[in-house]
Design an enzyme around this catalytic site. Structure first.
Site, short mmCIF file in Angstrom:
data_model
loop_
_atom_site.label_atom_id
_atom_site.label_comp_id
_atom_site.label_asym_id
_atom_site.label_seq_id
_atom_site.Cartn_x
_atom_site.Cartn_y
_atom_site.Cartn_z
N GLY A 41 0.81 -1.22 0.00
CA GLY A 41 0.00 0.00 0.00
C GLY A 41 0.84 1.26 0.00
N THR A 63 2.54 9.91 -8.25
CA THR A 63 3.91 9.39 -8.24
C THR A 63 4.77 10.07 -7.17
OG1 THR A 63 3.62 9.15 -10.61
CG2 THR A 63 5.82 8.84 -9.78
N GLU A 93 11.05 -4.96 -7.30
CA GLU A 93 9.76 -5.00 -8.00
C GLU A 93 9.93 -4.67 -9.49
OE1 GLU A 93 7.13 -1.84 -6.75
OE2 GLU A 93 5.34 -2.91 -7.41
C1 LIG Z 1 -3.72 -1.96 -12.21
C2 LIG Z 1 -2.84 -1.19 -11.28
C3 LIG Z 1 -2.30 -1.82 -10.17
C4 LIG Z 1 -1.55 -1.10 -9.25
N1 LIG Z 1 -1.11 -1.72 -8.10
C5 LIG Z 1 -0.54 -0.96 -7.11
C6 LIG Z 1 -0.27 -1.53 -5.82
O1 LIG Z 1 -0.50 -2.72 -5.57
N2 LIG Z 1 0.23 -0.72 -4.86
C7 LIG Z 1 0.50 0.61 -5.06
O2 LIG Z 1 0.96 1.28 -4.14
N3 LIG Z 1 0.26 1.17 -6.29
C8 LIG Z 1 -0.26 0.42 -7.30
N4 LIG Z 1 -0.54 0.98 -8.53
C9 LIG Z 1 -0.26 2.41 -8.74
C10 LIG Z 1 0.86 2.66 -9.75
O3 LIG Z 1 2.10 2.39 -9.16
C11 LIG Z 1 0.70 4.11 -10.23
O4 LIG Z 1 -0.51 4.18 -10.99
C12 LIG Z 1 1.86 4.55 -11.05
O5 LIG Z 1 3.03 4.64 -10.27
C13 LIG Z 1 1.59 5.91 -11.68
O6 LIG Z 1 1.18 6.82 -10.69
P1 LIG Z 1 -0.18 7.63 -10.85
O7 LIG Z 1 -1.22 6.73 -11.39
O8 LIG Z 1 -0.45 8.30 -9.58
O9 LIG Z 1 0.15 8.68 -11.99
P2 LIG Z 1 0.47 10.22 -11.79
O10 LIG Z 1 1.60 10.43 -10.83
O11 LIG Z 1 -0.80 10.95 -11.57
O12 LIG Z 1 1.01 10.58 -13.27
C14 LIG Z 1 0.13 10.61 -14.41
C15 LIG Z 1 0.99 10.70 -15.66
O13 LIG Z 1 1.77 11.91 -15.61
C16 LIG Z 1 3.14 11.62 -15.77
N5 LIG Z 1 3.93 12.50 -14.90
C17 LIG Z 1 3.69 12.80 -13.60
N6 LIG Z 1 4.64 13.65 -13.14
C18 LIG Z 1 5.49 13.87 -14.17
C19 LIG Z 1 6.68 14.66 -14.33
N7 LIG Z 1 7.18 15.38 -13.32
N8 LIG Z 1 7.29 14.65 -15.54
C20 LIG Z 1 6.78 13.94 -16.58
N9 LIG Z 1 5.67 13.18 -16.47
C21 LIG Z 1 5.03 13.14 -15.29
C22 LIG Z 1 3.33 10.17 -15.34
O14 LIG Z 1 4.44 9.60 -16.01
C23 LIG Z 1 2.01 9.54 -15.77
O15 LIG Z 1 2.10 9.10 -17.11
C24 LIG Z 1 -1.27 0.27 -9.49
C25 LIG Z 1 -1.77 0.90 -10.63
C26 LIG Z 1 -2.56 0.19 -11.51
C27 LIG Z 1 -3.14 0.91 -12.69
#
Ligand SMILES: Cc1cc2nc3c(=O)[nH]c(=O)nc-3n(C[C@H](O)[C@H](O)[C@H](O)COP(=O)(O)OP(=O)(O)OC[C@H]3O[C@@H](n4cnc5c(N)ncnc54)[C@H](O)[C@@H]3O)c2cc1C
Length: 388
Positions: free
Chosen positions: A124, A132, A246
């Site tokens: 989590g 991110t 991971e």
């Molecule tokens: C099916 C699925 C399973 C998952 N399982 C887990 C889990 O078990 N545990 C857990 O903790 N998380 C989990 N995740 C979360 C996953 O790790 C995140 O979705 C991933 O790290 C991207 O973060 P975000 O979705 O918050 O995207 P955001 O941070 O909102 O970013 C959105 C987009 O903007 C881009 N972006 C953001 N900031 C910048 C920047 N400064 N420069 C350029 N581009 C940028 C990113 O590259 C991305 O393409 C899961 C996600 C999915 C979809």
């Protein structure tokens, strides 16, 4: 695909995984995909065969093998058309407990995880408000004497409904109180069996692939102090090394997916006859398959390098990131090629191509998106200015 052209490490493990996966054919995965159901039988079979405990040291009843062996397991699962997403987290979340947990915690949990008595599948970290930027998580564990009281929300926490334990990253001190934003976060090993319904609510999130992912709501959840892993406030650095593992493990799943697509496309290109000859006789069909193979072979070398560095005790952060990016892009190219090679049949459920296509797309976003990897390489390796 001629295996002789790609180095095949751990042949005995690979062969055993292939034989196990053969018992779970496409129809099994298609049904679960339609129902968005968890592959309980598959995970049980992997656990009983010892494949999920390869990284647990022998003194805690695991096989004591390295990350490269774990990569071979996941690669073969994916190459066979199966999916390790239902259980891969057990391999890397366990590392946080192994490296930073107390001896008492390790003795209590690791042998039970190895035997399958306890499932440690949930990790989590991600929150809706932080994305991110993990340092901005706000789920907070407040000190209340012999326990913490946790409030907050997480999103995309996969397998929470199918896990007995969860490695949870939360704040124990507000971000503003430290000069370094990554300080003040802690790792708790939450017992889901006590927590769900007693301050923790789990809501499934239906997605384009069958990944058992959920959102979590913490409302005055009591977690005993004994659940703290390592020192309070140092949790961020504890999960970082787990994140490298991971990325390497998931990169190996991408290599497996890529091999699945190349195997499938090559076989179909030989058997499908159009205009009086097999479509594979056309270079317009051959070359994308060959290109996918070339790209995948290069990515596989990077994955092996990263895994070997990790096993040698090196940080391997950059290599883990590069391996994940190259492998996820190679598998995605192979997926697209495979659909194209199959023409209309690529879209039919029974061929498994469209399912694997949806599944492999995830890996350019999770567990870390490609842009963030490029940002790491730009600023940490090439010393370009950091923009955030
Ligand atoms: C099916 C699925 C399973 C998952 N399982 C887990 C889990 O078990 N545990 C857990 O903790 N998380 C989990 N995740 C979360 C996953 O790790 C995140 O979705 C991933 O790290 C991207 O973060 P975000 O979705 O918050 O995207 P955001 O941070 O909102 O970013 C959105 C987009 O903007 C881009 N972006 C953001 N900031 C910048 C920047 N400064 N420069 C350029 N581009 C940028 C990113 O590259 C991305 O393409 C899961 C996600 C999915 C979809």
């Amino acid at each position: 695909m001629g295996d002789g052209h790609l180095s095949e490490t751990f042949p005995e493990i690979r062969d055993a995984v292939r034989r196990l996966c053969a018992k779970f054919p496409g129809e099994y995965w298609q049904r679960l995909d339609r129902e968005r159901a968890y592959p309980t039988e598959f995970v049980t079979a992997l656990t009983e065969a010892g494949f999920l405990s390869v990284l647990i040291p022998e003194e805690y009843d695991g096989s004591g093998l390295g990350l490269e062996a774990a990569c071979a397991v996941l690669e073969e699962i994916h190459r066979s058309g199966s999916n390790g997403g239902a259980c891969h987290a057990q391999m890397y979340t366990m590392g946080t407990l192994l490296k930073h947990g107390s001896e008492e915690q390790k003795r209590e949990y690791l042998p039970k995880i190895a035997s399958g008595e306890l499932r440690l599948q949930a990790f989590g970290v991600t929150e809706p408000g932080a994305g991110t930027d993990t340092t901005r998580i706000s789920t907070f564990a407040k000190d209340a004497g012999d326990h913490y009281v946790v409030n907050g929300q997480k999103i995309w926490i996969s397998r929470a409904e199918h896990s007995d334990l969860m490695v949870l990253l939360c704040r124990t001190t507000p971000r503003e109180e430290f000069a370094k934003p990554s300080d003040g976060m802690s790792v708790l090993l939450v017992d889901m069996r006590d927590a769900v319904g007693n301050g923790l609510t789990v809501r499934p999130v239906r997605t384009m692939l069958n990944h058992a992912t959920t959102e979590l709501f913490f409302d005055d959840l009591r977690v005993p102090k004994s659940a703290l892993i390592g020192e309070e406030g140092k949790g961020f650095r504890y999960i970082l090394s787990g994140m490298n593992a991971e990325r390497i493990l998931i990169a190996s799943e991408c290599i497996g997916d890529g091999r699945f697509f190349i195997d499938k496309a090559s076989a179909y290109a030989k058997e499908r006859n159009v205009f009086g000859r097999s479509i594979g006789e056309n270079q317009g069909v051959q070359f994308p398959i060959a290109r996918a193979y070339v790209q995948l072979s290069a990515a596989a070398e990077m994955v092996t390098k990263a895994a070997r560095m990790f096993d040698a005790g090196e940080t391997a952060g950059t290599e883990a990131n590069m391996a994940k990016m190259l492998a996820s892009e190679a598998s995605w190219f192979a997926a697209d090629m495979c659909i194209q090679t199959h023409g209309g049949f690529g879209f039919a459920e029974e061929y498994d191509v469209e399912r694997k296509f949806r599944e492999t797309r995830l890996y350019q976003v999770a567990p870390i998106s490609t842009n963030l990897i490029l940002s790491h390489v730009a600023t940490h390796v090439l010393d370009l200015p950091k923009s955030f």
